[in-house]
Design an enzyme around this catalytic site. Structure first.
Site, mmCIF file in Angstrom:
data_model
loop_
_atom_site.group_PDB
_atom_site.id
_atom_site.type_symbol
_atom_site.label_atom_id
_atom_site.label_comp_id
_atom_site.label_asym_id
_atom_site.label_seq_id
_atom_site.Cartn_x
_atom_site.Cartn_y
_atom_site.Cartn_z
ATOM 1 N N CYS A 100 158.461 32.955 8.720
ATOM 2 C CA CYS A 100 157.164 33.596 8.517
ATOM 3 C C CYS A 100 157.366 35.079 8.230
ATOM 4 O O CYS A 100 157.311 35.914 9.130
ATOM 5 C CB CYS A 100 156.271 33.400 9.752
ATOM 6 S SG CYS A 100 154.590 33.987 9.472
ATOM 7 N N TYR A 354 129.777 25.163 17.631
ATOM 8 C CA TYR A 354 128.479 25.641 17.136
ATOM 9 C C TYR A 354 127.552 24.439 16.966
ATOM 10 O O TYR A 354 126.482 24.554 16.380
ATOM 11 C CB TYR A 354 128.668 26.369 15.794
ATOM 12 C CG TYR A 354 129.683 27.495 15.892
ATOM 13 C CD1 TYR A 354 129.322 28.756 16.367
ATOM 14 C CD2 TYR A 354 131.024 27.280 15.558
ATOM 15 C CE1 TYR A 354 130.257 29.775 16.490
ATOM 16 C CE2 TYR A 354 131.966 28.286 15.676
ATOM 17 C CZ TYR A 354 131.574 29.534 16.146
ATOM 18 O OH TYR A 354 132.513 30.536 16.273
ATOM 19 N N THR A 356 127.790 21.983 15.017
ATOM 20 C CA THR A 356 127.548 21.657 13.611
ATOM 21 C C THR A 356 128.752 20.903 13.049
ATOM 22 O O THR A 356 129.863 21.049 13.541
ATOM 23 C CB THR A 356 127.346 22.926 12.756
ATOM 24 O OG1 THR A 356 128.513 23.737 12.875
ATOM 25 C CG2 THR A 356 126.136 23.713 13.205
ATOM 26 N N THR A 365 130.524 17.809 19.124
ATOM 27 C CA THR A 365 131.848 17.637 18.500
ATOM 28 C C THR A 365 132.972 17.519 19.528
ATOM 29 O O THR A 365 134.147 17.549 19.166
ATOM 30 C CB THR A 365 132.163 18.824 17.563
ATOM 31 O OG1 THR A 365 132.166 20.038 18.344
ATOM 32 C CG2 THR A 365 131.142 18.945 16.444
ATOM 33 N N GLU A 430 134.973 26.137 9.581
ATOM 34 C CA GLU A 430 135.314 24.964 10.400
ATOM 35 C C GLU A 430 136.802 24.645 10.297
ATOM 36 O O GLU A 430 137.430 24.224 11.274
ATOM 37 C CB GLU A 430 134.469 23.764 9.952
ATOM 38 C CG GLU A 430 132.997 23.936 10.306
ATOM 39 C CD GLU A 430 132.091 22.864 9.715
ATOM 40 O OE1 GLU A 430 131.318 22.250 10.481
ATOM 41 O OE2 GLU A 430 132.137 22.642 8.491
#
Length: 459
Positions: A100, A354, A356, A365, A430
């Site tokens: 990295c 959230y 959603t 979720t 998301e």
């Protein structure tokens, strides 16, 4: 008079924004509309004198970002067992294991700024013996943490004049696991170097195509965007299908009798075996550059060689050694306050919601978040006795599993194509949330193996 006339070369950013995967305007929009994110960004800039691209992308989730920055600031800059230049050097060693260069370059600069000896940067063999001895722990933790034993710990703690104290070792372990998992996040979100960093700028004029040959080779070119009608048909209804499966699983939980312990164990072993057979999508050899590989030993040591040889990952039962009941208190005892900070960060990532899913609101979720977290731990052999691992195949499809395995085990192979191929109807925020879950689950898995080995040494 123009700068060209003066012979001054003007650098131009190589990328378009903080991420190769996420449109710049979406990332920058977050801080404009969310006052909390703006405030966290200001605090980070005041503490570090910079606002790095990792923080900008994490800004989609300000609650988590605040916890992350507090923990990282404490590990690197506040009172602790290790000197400042050791901390940054360990960060370099850990990030280099996954090639990295973004994180390596960041900490090379910080290492010099806090008075580190530039000779150490010529390679691990130029660093003190004490740091060289950490190389084995770094290697095992990054790729096959289940192989860690109390003998590895003993060798570090009883190395005569080069020995580590227990407190120093805990600090080092937390830093190693932090940067291994942060390398996963960096690659998983396609983080690009800032303009002033190596690889962040060019002096060449802009090309017409706006991307280079290496982008095409890595699956990052525009040709891979999912615009084809077949792809659109495939992803149509993806979210609804997933929500329906979650609903059915919940109904089964409510109606059916719980499976026997034997059956639950069998389902775990089946999922663990299957996870070893998931092939990371671009599964070719990644040869680290000399610039990176000099910071660690044995570049060929990785996750995949063991799985191809059919070696078995032993099962680690959380009821025998868990973060909540064992690891947390050990860290807090030897490195005060850090156990608490890590615990808050783990909880934040795991519980963040959230309610959603794409355009749907008021969705629970928790089942999906638990499946993602437990799947990652399952790849590391870690089993929760009360979880039905049969749920994982219902909720995580093959392209998602390939992405998870690549990002967690071989993050340097993550491509834009992989990022785009899972959850195609979901928002970028998301997907960043998924990457936070992957990062924290990976860090906790590595920590569990390291802390268990230290506990076994102490008893």
């Amino acid at each position: 008079m123009f700068s060209q006339d003066l012979g001054v070369r003007i650098p131009r950013p190589l990328g378009n924004g903080p991420s190769r995967f996420i449109p710049e305007k979406e990332i920058l929009q977050v801080s404009k509309v969310d006052a909390r994110t703006q405030s966290i960004f200001e605090d980070a800039f005041a503490a570090l004198g910079r606002l790095d691209n990792i923080s900008l992308v994490m800004g989609f989730h300000p609650q988590y970002l605040g916890s992350f920055l507090r923990t990282q600031h404490y590990l690197l800059q506040m009172d602790g067992p290790l000197s400042l230049h050791y901390r940054h050097y360990i960060g370099i060693m850990a990030a280099a294991r996954h090639q990295c260069s973004y994180l390596v370059n960041l900490h090379v600069n910080d290492f010099i700024q806090v008075g580190g000896d530039p000779k150490w940067l010529n390679g691990l063999d130029g660093a003190p013996q004490k740091l060289q001895q950490l190389g084995e722990l770094n290697k095992i933790l990054a790729h096959r943490p289940w192989l860690l034993t109390k003998e590895h710990i003993e060798r570090l703690l009883k190395a005569e004049e080069h020995s580590w104290s227990l407190a120093e070792l805990i600090h080092a372990v937390v830093l190693l696991t932090h940067y291994h998992s942060l390398a996963s996040f960096t690659f998983g979100c396609g983080i690009t170097p800032e303009i002033h960093c190596n690889g962040g700028h060019t002096f060449r004029p802009p090309s017409l195509s706006q991307y280079c040959v290496c982008d095409i080779a890595n699956g990052n070119g525009h040709a891979y965007h999912h615009n084809d009608s077949l792809g659109n048909q495939e992803m149509c209804g993806e979210v609804e299908v997933l929500m329906e499966r979650m609903k059915q699983l919940q109904e089964c939980r409510d109606e059916e009798e719980e499976a026997s312990q034997e059956e639950m164990a069998t389902r775990f072993e089946r999922e663990k075996t299957e996870s070893m057979l998931v092939v990371t999508a671009e599964d070719e050899e990644c040869v680290p550059s000399r610039d990176i590989s000099r910071h660690f030993e044995d570049p060929s040591y990785g996750y995949k060689d063991f799985s191809r040889r059919g070696e078995h990952v032993p099962t680690f039962r959380v009821q025998d050694y868990s973060w909540e009941d064992h690891g947390f208190s050990l860290v807090n005892r030897l490195y005060p306050d850090v156990g608490q900070m890590l615990d808050e960060k783990f909880q934040m990532a795991y519980n963040l919601t959230y309610n959603t899913m794409a355009t749907h609101k008021d969705v629970d979720t928790s089942m999906l978040r638990r499946a993602i977290w437990n799947y990652i731990h399952c790849m590391f052999g870690i089993r929760y006795d009360d979880y039905d691992y049969g749920e994982i195949n219902q909720l995580l499809d093959r392209s998602f599993k390939i992405y998870i395995k690549t990002m967690v085990c071989s993050p340097e192979k993550t491509t834009k194509r992989m990022y785009e191929s899972f959850w195609r109807q979901f928002q970028h925020s998301e997907k960043v949330h998924v990457n936070l879950l992957l990062m924290e689950a990976r860090m906790q898995a590595e920590l569990l193996y390291a802390l268990r080995a230290i506990t076994r040494y102490m008893t």
